[in-house]
Motif scaffolding. Structure first.
Motif, PDB file in Angstrom:
ATOM      1  N   LEU A  31       2.057  -6.109   1.252  1.00  0.00           N
ATOM      2  CA  LEU A  31       1.977  -4.687   0.942  1.00  0.00           C
ATOM      3  C   LEU A  31       1.366  -3.952   2.128  1.00  0.00           C
ATOM      4  O   LEU A  31       0.252  -4.263   2.567  1.00  0.00           O
ATOM      5  N   ASP A  32       2.092  -2.993   2.651  1.00  0.00           N
ATOM      6  CA  ASP A  32       1.644  -2.222   3.810  1.00  0.00           C
ATOM      7  C   ASP A  32       0.720  -1.098   3.342  1.00  0.00           C
ATOM      8  O   ASP A  32       1.165  -0.130   2.730  1.00  0.00           O
ATOM      9  N   MET A  33      -0.555  -1.231   3.647  1.00  0.00           N
ATOM     10  CA  MET A  33      -1.526  -0.197   3.288  1.00  0.00           C
ATOM     11  C   MET A  33      -2.024   0.540   4.527  1.00  0.00           C
ATOM     12  O   MET A  33      -3.081   1.163   4.502  1.00  0.00           O
ATOM     13  N   LEU A  34      -1.252   0.458   5.614  1.00  0.00           N
ATOM     14  CA  LEU A  34      -1.622   1.140   6.853  1.00  0.00           C
ATOM     15  C   LEU A  34      -0.557   2.132   7.313  1.00  0.00           C
ATOM     16  O   LEU A  34      -0.883   3.162   7.903  1.00  0.00           O
ATOM     17  N   ALA A  35       0.706   1.821   7.044  1.00  0.00           N
ATOM     18  CA  ALA A  35       1.824   2.716   7.359  1.00  0.00           C
ATOM     19  C   ALA A  35       1.842   3.150   8.819  1.00  0.00           C
ATOM     20  O   ALA A  35       2.067   4.322   9.142  1.00  0.00           O
ATOM     21  N   GLY A  36       1.612   2.183   9.706  1.00  0.00           N
ATOM     22  CA  GLY A  36       1.696   2.508  11.133  1.00  0.00           C
ATOM     23  C   GLY A  36       0.780   3.637  11.535  1.00  0.00           C
ATOM     24  O   GLY A  36       1.153   4.494  12.333  1.00  0.00           O
ATOM     25  N   TYR A  37      -0.455   3.621  10.982  1.00  0.00           N
ATOM     26  CA  TYR A  37      -1.408   4.704  11.250  1.00  0.00           C
ATOM     27  C   TYR A  37      -0.796   6.071  10.935  1.00  0.00           C
ATOM     28  O   TYR A  37      -0.936   7.031  11.685  1.00  0.00           O
ATOM     29  N   ILE A  74     -12.805  -8.595   6.512  1.00  0.00           N
ATOM     30  CA  ILE A  74     -12.212  -8.143   5.245  1.00  0.00           C
ATOM     31  C   ILE A  74     -10.704  -7.958   5.421  1.00  0.00           C
ATOM     32  O   ILE A  74      -9.913  -8.312   4.530  1.00  0.00           O
ATOM     33  N   SER A  75     -10.283  -7.447   6.571  1.00  0.00           N
ATOM     34  CA  SER A  75      -8.846  -7.285   6.833  1.00  0.00           C
ATOM     35  C   SER A  75      -8.143  -8.636   6.820  1.00  0.00           C
ATOM     36  O   SER A  75      -7.034  -8.766   6.284  1.00  0.00           O
ATOM     37  N   GLU A  76      -8.762  -9.644   7.402  1.00  0.00           N
ATOM     38  CA  GLU A  76      -8.161 -10.978   7.427  1.00  0.00           C
ATOM     39  C   GLU A  76      -8.114 -11.601   6.032  1.00  0.00           C
ATOM     40  O   GLU A  76      -7.138 -12.289   5.678  1.00  0.00           O
ATOM     41  N   VAL A  78      -2.042  -8.285   1.649  1.00  0.00           N
ATOM     42  CA  VAL A  78      -2.282  -6.848   1.763  1.00  0.00           C
ATOM     43  C   VAL A  78      -2.663  -6.559   3.212  1.00  0.00           C
ATOM     44  O   VAL A  78      -3.564  -7.191   3.759  1.00  0.00           O
ATOM     45  N   LEU A  79      -1.968  -5.601   3.844  1.00  0.00           N
ATOM     46  CA  LEU A  79      -2.179  -5.303   5.259  1.00  0.00           C
ATOM     47  C   LEU A  79      -2.960  -4.006   5.437  1.00  0.00           C
ATOM     48  O   LEU A  79      -2.500  -2.920   5.050  1.00  0.00           O
ATOM     49  N   VAL A  80      -4.162  -4.143   5.988  1.00  0.00           N
ATOM     50  CA  VAL A  80      -4.996  -3.008   6.388  1.00  0.00           C
ATOM     51  C   VAL A  80      -5.483  -3.307   7.798  1.00  0.00           C
ATOM     52  O   VAL A  80      -5.194  -4.340   8.359  1.00  0.00           O
ATOM     53  N   LYS A  81      -6.259  -2.399   8.376  1.00  0.00           N
ATOM     54  CA  LYS A  81      -6.790  -2.652   9.716  1.00  0.00           C
ATOM     55  C   LYS A  81      -8.178  -2.055   9.831  1.00  0.00           C
ATOM     56  O   LYS A  81      -8.476  -1.009   9.255  1.00  0.00           O
ATOM     57  N   ASP A  82      -9.011  -2.739  10.606  1.00  0.00           N
ATOM     58  CA  ASP A  82     -10.396  -2.311  10.784  1.00  0.00           C
ATOM     59  C   ASP A  82     -10.519  -1.325  11.937  1.00  0.00           C
ATOM     60  O   ASP A  82      -9.650  -1.226  12.805  1.00  0.00           O
ATOM     61  N   THR A  83     -11.618  -0.595  11.941  1.00  0.00           N
ATOM     62  CA  THR A  83     -11.987   0.271  13.049  1.00  0.00           C
ATOM     63  C   THR A  83     -13.502   0.344  13.107  1.00  0.00           C
ATOM     64  O   THR A  83     -14.181   0.303  12.065  1.00  0.00           O
ATOM     65  N   HIS A  84     -14.047   0.406  14.301  1.00  0.00           N
ATOM     66  CA  HIS A  84     -15.491   0.527  14.496  1.00  0.00           C
ATOM     67  C   HIS A  84     -16.280  -0.519  13.717  1.00  0.00           C
ATOM     68  O   HIS A  84     -17.275  -0.203  13.053  1.00  0.00           O
ATOM     69  N   ALA A  85     -15.822  -1.726  13.764  1.00  0.00           N
ATOM     70  CA  ALA A  85     -16.533  -2.928  13.281  1.00  0.00           C
ATOM     71  C   ALA A  85     -16.660  -3.017  11.771  1.00  0.00           C
ATOM     72  O   ALA A  85     -16.241  -4.005  11.166  1.00  0.00           O
ATOM     73  N   SER A  86     -17.184  -1.999  11.129  1.00  0.00           N
ATOM     74  CA  SER A  86     -17.516  -2.132   9.705  1.00  0.00           C
ATOM     75  C   SER A  86     -16.585  -1.372   8.778  1.00  0.00           C
ATOM     76  O   SER A  86     -16.766  -1.397   7.560  1.00  0.00           O
ATOM     77  N   THR A  87     -15.597  -0.692   9.310  1.00  0.00           N
ATOM     78  CA  THR A  87     -14.752   0.197   8.510  1.00  0.00           C
ATOM     79  C   THR A  87     -13.319  -0.320   8.446  1.00  0.00           C
ATOM     80  O   THR A  87     -12.786  -0.810   9.441  1.00  0.00           O
ATOM     81  N   ILE A  88     -12.700  -0.207   7.282  1.00  0.00           N
ATOM     82  CA  ILE A  88     -11.262  -0.433   7.165  1.00  0.00           C
ATOM     83  C   ILE A  88     -10.609   0.880   6.751  1.00  0.00           C
ATOM     84  O   ILE A  88     -11.195   1.681   6.026  1.00  0.00           O
ATOM     85  N   ARG A  89      -9.399   1.063   7.257  1.00  0.00           N
ATOM     86  CA  ARG A  89      -8.654   2.280   6.937  1.00  0.00           C
ATOM     87  C   ARG A  89      -7.512   1.954   5.996  1.00  0.00           C
ATOM     88  O   ARG A  89      -6.814   0.952   6.173  1.00  0.00           O
ATOM     89  N   LEU A  90      -7.328   2.815   5.026  1.00  0.00           N
ATOM     90  CA  LEU A  90      -6.213   2.703   4.090  1.00  0.00           C
ATOM     91  C   LEU A  90      -5.335   3.939   4.256  1.00  0.00           C
ATOM     92  O   LEU A  90      -5.819   5.071   4.167  1.00  0.00           O
ATOM     93  N   ALA A  91      -4.050   3.706   4.498  1.00  0.00           N
ATOM     94  CA  ALA A  91      -3.094   4.807   4.631  1.00  0.00           C
ATOM     95  C   ALA A  91      -1.727   4.302   4.198  1.00  0.00           C
ATOM     96  O   ALA A  91      -0.817   4.168   5.014  1.00  0.00           O
ATOM     97  N   PRO A  92      -1.561   3.996   2.922  1.00  0.00           N
ATOM     98  CA  PRO A  92      -0.276   3.451   2.477  1.00  0.00           C
ATOM     99  C   PRO A  92       0.841   4.482   2.615  1.00  0.00           C
ATOM    100  O   PRO A  92       0.578   5.696   2.636  1.00  0.00           O
ATOM    101  N   PRO A  93       2.081   4.033   2.722  1.00  0.00           N
ATOM    102  CA  PRO A  93       3.193   4.986   2.741  1.00  0.00           C
ATOM    103  C   PRO A  93       3.161   5.890   1.511  1.00  0.00           C
ATOM    104  O   PRO A  93       2.754   5.453   0.419  1.00  0.00           O
ATOM    105  N   LEU A  94       3.579   7.104   1.673  1.00  0.00           N
ATOM    106  CA  LEU A  94       3.546   8.058   0.552  1.00  0.00           C
ATOM    107  C   LEU A  94       4.549   7.684  -0.536  1.00  0.00           C
ATOM    108  O   LEU A  94       4.473   8.222  -1.645  1.00  0.00           O
ATOM    109  N   VAL A  95       5.439   6.743  -0.248  1.00  0.00           N
ATOM    110  CA  VAL A  95       6.425   6.304  -1.238  1.00  0.00           C
ATOM    111  C   VAL A  95       5.904   5.145  -2.094  1.00  0.00           C
ATOM    112  O   VAL A  95       6.604   4.682  -3.000  1.00  0.00           O
ATOM    113  N   ILE A  96       4.699   4.677  -1.848  1.00  0.00           N
ATOM    114  CA  ILE A  96       4.171   3.548  -2.594  1.00  0.00           C
ATOM    115  C   ILE A  96       4.110   3.889  -4.087  1.00  0.00           C
ATOM    116  O   ILE A  96       3.827   5.030  -4.474  1.00  0.00           O
TER     117      ILE A  96
END
Length: 401
Positions: free
Chosen positions: A43-49, A356-358, A365-383
């Motif tokens: 499941l893509d929860m990042l949507a290519g940023y 947590i991303s790993e 479930v695919l997410v990505k981290d930023t700044h060490a302690s944060t994960i970003r969620l941005a799933p496609p709007l069609v989810i």
């Protein structure tokens, strides 16, 4: 011994190591789901940023691209083509503006905005030559060209790329008093993200964008909004600025404008601002090419329905309610965001953002981290809501461990 198919799919030995991707290799995708080379669905929860706001392989976008591929894909700007005028007109109308200057990548669009603001400052405002200044915010992410990283406060992006271009003043994000103090008669623009994405989906204080709009107008300064990640439906409205009914002098757009099919970016503004450009002063061989225009025209058509903005608003409200319950459990320190976009700060006791991303990758479930302690969620709007809930349940399980 020859590489196995799985090994050969990882390009580590032949690719510059300027990214640290998660250990998964995608072979195909559809909607909110991606399939790896071993046939496992994720499941893509990042949507290519936010480049994939409309999901993978949206049929209308794919059709627009295929139809145009059979006609003409590139003329350069040396000649007109039959999609260019319509693209500029439709995008300008969506933004409530008059002119469009198309480019390819987000960073190119930001560079274009910087050049435009300076040129406007000299030719219209009357700033003395080579004295134009632009105010930016700490924590910003506008791209990675040498000009842009020169006014970044992220040392990972900034270090070892100097010397840097002068002319930028950095103030704390969300601080109107600091912004006002930084402005002088030589200030030609304020360049901001209405929500800071790379910083961890940081939403400014209520009234901040309104205050920036009032301040810039009173000082004859351009308000330039970088909506590359936040725009085109992501936050529940067409633009993140719309949440405060703010219309900037210049929109900087990219990512979702190309529908995840081709790179498309643009600066959109008034004739008084973009009219400062003359032939030969700025350009791009691929900017506004027929294929890009065909896809972006379909993106604009999708946005005109309001469906995707409404989905982002409704599913986003649900997303943030669920994330708030995670925060109440102690595994999450803070949740920020708007619409289908969230930055989740992981409590140190539960691991780093990368860890947590790993762990979520192991649960598909695919997410990505930023700044060490944060994960970003941005799933496609069609989810779908069911798929979103399944992804959140995997996160809940990981954080309960």
């Amino acid at each position: 011994m020859p590489d196995t198919p799985r090994d050969s799919a990882f390009p580590a030995r032949h690719s510059a190591q300027n990214y640290h991707p998660l250990p998964v290799v995608i072979a195909s995708a559809d909607g909110a789901w991606m399939t790896d080379v071993e046939g496992r669905r994720h499941l893509d929860m990042l949507a290519g940023y936010s480049a994939l706001n409309f999901g993978h392989g949206h049929p209308r976008l794919v059709k627009a691209a295929k139809d145009q591929l059979e006609r003409v894909t590139l003329t350069s700007r040396a000649f007109h083509h039959d999609r260019f005028g319509e693209f500029c007109a439709q995008l300008a109308d969506l933004c409530g503006m008059e002119m469009v200057l198309p480019m390819n990548t987000g960073a190119e669009a930001v560079e274009t905005a910087v050049k435009t603001a300076r040129k406007w400052g000299y030719r219209v405002k009357g700033v003395a030559p080579d004295r134009a200044r632009i105010v930016v915010a700490a924590g910003n992410f506008h791209g990675r060209t040498t000009t842009i990283v020169g006014f970044s406060t992220d040392e990972t992006a900034r270090a070892d790329h100097g010397p840097y271009a002068p002319g930028f003043d950095i103030v704390p994000y969300g601080d109107l008093a600091a912004l006002e103090a930084a402005m002088t008669d030589d200030t030609v623009a304020v360049l901001l993200e209405p929500i800071q994405g790379e910083a961890g989906v940081v939403v400014p204080p209520p009234g901040y964008l309104t205050g920036v709009r009032e301040l810039t107008r009173s000082r004859d300064v351009l308000f330039v909004c970088d909506e590359i990640q936040s725009g085109l439906g992501r936050t529940g409205k067409t633009f993140a600025c719309d949440h405060e009914d703010v219309v900037p002098d210049m929109y900087v757009l990219g990512k979702a404008l190309g529908g995840g099919v081709v790179p498309v970016s643009a600066v959109v503004s008034s004739a008084a601002v973009l009219g400062v450009h003359r032939p030969g002063e700025h350009g791009s061989t691929f900017g506004g090419n027929p294929l890009a225009c065909a896809v972006a025209l379909e993106v604009v058509a999708l946005l005109r329905t309001g469906e995707y903005q409404q989905r982002a608003a409704e599913l986003g409200a649900h997303l943030h309610r669920e994330l708030a319950s995670l925060a109440a459990g102690g595994a999450v320190q803070q949740v920020r965001g708007r619409g289908l976009w969230a930055g989740v700060d992981i409590a140190p006791s539960h691991g780093t953002g990368r860890e947590i991303s790993e762990q979520l990758l192991e649960r598909r479930v695919l997410v990505k981290d930023t700044h060490a302690s944060t994960i970003r969620l941005a799933p496609p709007l069609v989810i779908s809501k069911d798929d979103l809930d399944w992804g959140l349940e995997q996160m809940r399980s990981v954080l309960a461990g």
